[in-house]
Design a protein around this motif. Structure first.
Motif, PDB file in Angstrom:
ATOM      1  N   THR A   1     -10.815   8.714   8.243  1.00  0.00           N
ATOM      2  CA  THR A   1      -9.632   9.420   8.724  1.00  0.00           C
ATOM      3  C   THR A   1      -8.791   8.525   9.620  1.00  0.00           C
ATOM      4  OG1 THR A   1     -10.815  11.512   8.601  1.00  0.00           O
ATOM      5  CG2 THR A   1      -8.852  11.455   9.980  1.00  0.00           C
ATOM      6  N   LYS A   2      -9.438   7.829  10.540  1.00  0.00           N
ATOM      7  CA  LYS A   2      -8.723   6.948  11.465  1.00  0.00           C
ATOM      8  C   LYS A   2      -8.036   5.812  10.718  1.00  0.00           C
ATOM      9  CE  LYS A   2      -9.375   4.168  15.598  1.00  0.00           C
ATOM     10  NZ  LYS A   2     -10.334   3.673  16.590  1.00  0.00           N
ATOM     11  N   ARG A   3      -8.754   5.188   9.790  1.00  0.00           N
ATOM     12  CA  ARG A   3      -8.199   4.071   9.033  1.00  0.00           C
ATOM     13  C   ARG A   3      -7.044   4.520   8.149  1.00  0.00           C
ATOM     14  NH1 ARG A   3     -12.175   2.682   5.692  1.00  0.00           N
ATOM     15  NH2 ARG A   3     -11.118   3.673   3.974  1.00  0.00           N
ATOM     16  N   ALA A   4      -7.195   5.664   7.487  1.00  0.00           N
ATOM     17  CA  ALA A   4      -6.142   6.145   6.590  1.00  0.00           C
ATOM     18  C   ALA A   4      -4.862   6.428   7.365  1.00  0.00           C
ATOM     19  CB  ALA A   4      -6.609   7.398   5.843  1.00  0.00           C
ATOM     20  N   GLY A   5      -4.998   7.090   8.514  1.00  0.00           N
ATOM     21  CA  GLY A   5      -3.806   7.377   9.332  1.00  0.00           C
ATOM     22  C   GLY A   5      -3.186   6.108   9.869  1.00  0.00           C
ATOM     23  N   HIS A   6      -4.017   5.159  10.290  1.00  0.00           N
ATOM     24  CA  HIS A   6      -3.518   3.884  10.823  1.00  0.00           C
ATOM     25  C   HIS A   6      -2.759   3.120   9.744  1.00  0.00           C
ATOM     26  CE1 HIS A   6      -3.457   0.463  13.514  1.00  0.00           C
ATOM     27  NE2 HIS A   6      -4.037  -0.298  12.599  1.00  0.00           N
ATOM     28  N   GLN A   7      -3.299   3.120   8.531  1.00  0.00           N
ATOM     29  CA  GLN A   7      -2.648   2.396   7.435  1.00  0.00           C
ATOM     30  C   GLN A   7      -1.332   3.068   7.039  1.00  0.00           C
ATOM     31  OE1 GLN A   7      -5.795   2.285   4.573  1.00  0.00           O
ATOM     32  NE2 GLN A   7      -6.575   0.345   5.331  1.00  0.00           N
ATOM     33  N   ARG A   8      -1.304   4.393   7.068  1.00  0.00           N
ATOM     34  CA  ARG A   8      -0.056   5.093   6.700  1.00  0.00           C
ATOM     35  C   ARG A   8       1.051   4.802   7.707  1.00  0.00           C
ATOM     36  NH1 ARG A   8      -3.525   9.144   5.515  1.00  0.00           N
ATOM     37  NH2 ARG A   8      -3.107  10.233   7.461  1.00  0.00           N
ATOM     38  N   ARG A   9       0.656   4.563   8.979  1.00  0.00           N
ATOM     39  CA  ARG A   9       1.650   4.243   9.991  1.00  0.00           C
ATOM     40  C   ARG A   9       2.008   2.768   9.982  1.00  0.00           C
ATOM     41  NH1 ARG A   9      -1.860   7.725  12.442  1.00  0.00           N
ATOM     42  NH2 ARG A   9      -2.931   6.093  13.552  1.00  0.00           N
ATOM     43  N   GLY A  10       1.453   2.002   9.013  1.00  0.00           N
ATOM     44  CA  GLY A  10       1.806   0.587   8.880  1.00  0.00           C
ATOM     45  C   GLY A  10       0.986  -0.330   9.758  1.00  0.00           C
ATOM     46  N   GLY A  11      -0.211   0.111  10.146  1.00  0.00           N
ATOM     47  CA  GLY A  11      -1.029  -0.691  11.047  1.00  0.00           C
ATOM     48  C   GLY A  11      -2.073  -1.539  10.383  1.00  0.00           C
ATOM     49  N   GLY A  12      -2.022  -1.828   9.103  1.00  0.00           N
ATOM     50  CA  GLY A  12      -2.956  -2.760   8.464  1.00  0.00           C
ATOM     51  C   GLY A  12      -4.321  -2.674   8.774  1.00  0.00           C
TER      52      GLY A  12
ATOM     53  N   ALA B   1       7.263  -1.839   1.760  1.00  0.00           N
ATOM     54  CA  ALA B   1       6.338  -1.244   2.733  1.00  0.00           C
ATOM     55  C   ALA B   1       5.128  -0.644   2.024  1.00  0.00           C
ATOM     56  CB  ALA B   1       7.050  -0.177   3.560  1.00  0.00           C
ATOM     57  N   LEU B   2       5.363   0.007   0.902  1.00  0.00           N
ATOM     58  CA  LEU B   2       4.282   0.589   0.108  1.00  0.00           C
ATOM     59  C   LEU B   2       3.345  -0.503  -0.408  1.00  0.00           C
ATOM     60  CD1 LEU B   2       3.041   3.085  -1.298  1.00  0.00           C
ATOM     61  CD2 LEU B   2       4.653   2.706  -3.171  1.00  0.00           C
ATOM     62  N   GLU B   3       3.948  -1.581  -0.903  1.00  0.00           N
ATOM     63  CA  GLU B   3       3.169  -2.704  -1.420  1.00  0.00           C
ATOM     64  C   GLU B   3       2.318  -3.337  -0.311  1.00  0.00           C
ATOM     65  OE1 GLU B   3       4.399  -5.802  -4.864  1.00  0.00           O
ATOM     66  OE2 GLU B   3       5.628  -5.852  -3.052  1.00  0.00           O
ATOM     67  N   GLU B   4       2.902  -3.506   0.860  1.00  0.00           N
ATOM     68  CA  GLU B   4       2.188  -4.089   1.995  1.00  0.00           C
ATOM     69  C   GLU B   4       1.030  -3.193   2.443  1.00  0.00           C
ATOM     70  OE1 GLU B   4       3.220  -5.185   6.585  1.00  0.00           O
ATOM     71  OE2 GLU B   4       4.730  -5.660   5.078  1.00  0.00           O
ATOM     72  N   ALA B   5       1.275  -1.889   2.511  1.00  0.00           N
ATOM     73  CA  ALA B   5       0.229  -0.943   2.918  1.00  0.00           C
ATOM     74  C   ALA B   5      -0.898  -0.908   1.885  1.00  0.00           C
ATOM     75  CB  ALA B   5       0.824   0.448   3.107  1.00  0.00           C
ATOM     76  N   ALA B   6      -0.539  -0.979   0.608  1.00  0.00           N
ATOM     77  CA  ALA B   6      -1.555  -0.987  -0.448  1.00  0.00           C
ATOM     78  C   ALA B   6      -2.411  -2.241  -0.343  1.00  0.00           C
ATOM     79  CB  ALA B   6      -0.888  -0.909  -1.824  1.00  0.00           C
ATOM     80  N   LYS B   7      -1.778  -3.373  -0.097  1.00  0.00           N
ATOM     81  CA  LYS B   7      -2.512  -4.623   0.050  1.00  0.00           C
ATOM     82  C   LYS B   7      -3.465  -4.543   1.247  1.00  0.00           C
ATOM     83  CE  LYS B   7      -1.908  -9.594   0.482  1.00  0.00           C
ATOM     84  NZ  LYS B   7      -0.965 -10.701   0.645  1.00  0.00           N
ATOM     85  N   ALA B   8      -2.995  -3.988   2.366  1.00  0.00           N
ATOM     86  CA  ALA B   8      -3.841  -3.857   3.562  1.00  0.00           C
ATOM     87  C   ALA B   8      -5.035  -2.955   3.301  1.00  0.00           C
ATOM     88  CB  ALA B   8      -3.013  -3.313   4.728  1.00  0.00           C
ATOM     89  N   ALA B   9      -4.878  -1.976   2.406  1.00  0.00           N
ATOM     90  CA  ALA B   9      -5.965  -1.057   2.059  1.00  0.00           C
ATOM     91  C   ALA B   9      -6.825  -1.611   0.933  1.00  0.00           C
ATOM     92  CB  ALA B   9      -5.391   0.293   1.659  1.00  0.00           C
ATOM     93  N   ASP B  10      -6.502  -2.823   0.446  1.00  0.00           N
ATOM     94  CA  ASP B  10      -7.216  -3.448  -0.665  1.00  0.00           C
ATOM     95  C   ASP B  10      -7.166  -2.567  -1.915  1.00  0.00           C
ATOM     96  OD1 ASP B  10      -8.634  -5.491  -1.913  1.00  0.00           O
ATOM     97  OD2 ASP B  10     -10.585  -4.633  -1.384  1.00  0.00           O
ATOM     98  N   MET B  11      -5.943  -2.066  -2.182  1.00  0.00           N
ATOM     99  CA  MET B  11      -5.735  -1.192  -3.324  1.00  0.00           C
ATOM    100  C   MET B  11      -4.493  -1.645  -4.085  1.00  0.00           C
ATOM    101  SD  MET B  11      -6.340   2.486  -1.411  1.00  0.00           S
ATOM    102  CE  MET B  11      -6.488   3.474  -2.892  1.00  0.00           C
ATOM    103  N   THR B  12      -4.380  -1.175  -5.322  1.00  0.00           N
ATOM    104  CA  THR B  12      -3.150  -1.403  -6.072  1.00  0.00           C
ATOM    105  C   THR B  12      -2.086  -0.462  -5.519  1.00  0.00           C
ATOM    106  OG1 THR B  12      -3.640   0.283  -7.729  1.00  0.00           O
ATOM    107  CG2 THR B  12      -4.458  -1.964  -8.178  1.00  0.00           C
ATOM    108  N   VAL B  13      -0.821  -0.774  -5.804  1.00  0.00           N
ATOM    109  CA  VAL B  13       0.269   0.100  -5.371  1.00  0.00           C
ATOM    110  C   VAL B  13       0.085   1.481  -6.013  1.00  0.00           C
ATOM    111  CG1 VAL B  13       2.755   0.513  -5.483  1.00  0.00           C
ATOM    112  CG2 VAL B  13       1.896  -1.763  -4.897  1.00  0.00           C
ATOM    113  N   SER B  14      -0.234   1.496  -7.283  1.00  0.00           N
ATOM    114  CA  SER B  14      -0.433   2.762  -7.985  1.00  0.00           C
ATOM    115  C   SER B  14      -1.579   3.569  -7.375  1.00  0.00           C
ATOM    116  CB  SER B  14      -0.717   2.489  -9.470  1.00  0.00           C
ATOM    117  OG  SER B  14      -0.961   3.690 -10.162  1.00  0.00           O
TER     118      SER B  14
END
Length: 133
Positions: free
Chosen positions: A122-133, A30-43
């Protein structure tokens, strides 16, 4: 408004410390998927969430930092213009009212842009944390 310093860095800081956290394989996926959706590394994603949760700084992508840097430069240029107007007024010279109107419009434009970017962030960060890509 709070005295919050918004630190915009274009060059990454050297990371000298390591934090270990144990998570399940499903949590990592889930962490890996959320990081990918945010265009970021897992770290980078994990670090951003940790720092955001600690109230240190919001989660920001490279594009976010570039937009904020451009807005910061706009604010700097407006400040220079306002200082020139103040210097002219303090020395007894007249200033055309249209110059004040232009500067005020510029301040309002940048203020609106900053608010728009922060709301989207703020909206994007919260959406991504909830798994909304």
């Amino acid at each position: 408004m709070d005295d919050v310093k918004f630190d915009v860095r274009l060059e990454p800081e050297k990371k000298e410390r390591t934090v270990h956290a144990r998570i399940t394989a499903d949590e990592y996926a889930a962490l890996e998927e959320a990081a990918k959706a945010a265009d970021m590394t897992v770290s980078g994603f994990f670090r951003s969430l940790t720092l955001e949760g600690a109230g240190v700084r919001p989660i920001m992508t490279k594009d976010d930092r570039l937009v904020m840097a451009m807005l910061l430069e706009d604010m700097r240029m407006i400040g220079v213009n306002l200082n020139q107007v103040a210097r002219a007024l303090n020395s007894g010279r007249g200033v055309d009212p249209s110059e004040l109107d232009i500067n005020l419009a510029n301040v309002q434009r940048v203020q609106a842009a900053v608010m728009t970017e922060l709301r989207a962030l703020t909206k994007r960060a919260g959406h991504q944390r909830r798994g909304g890509g």
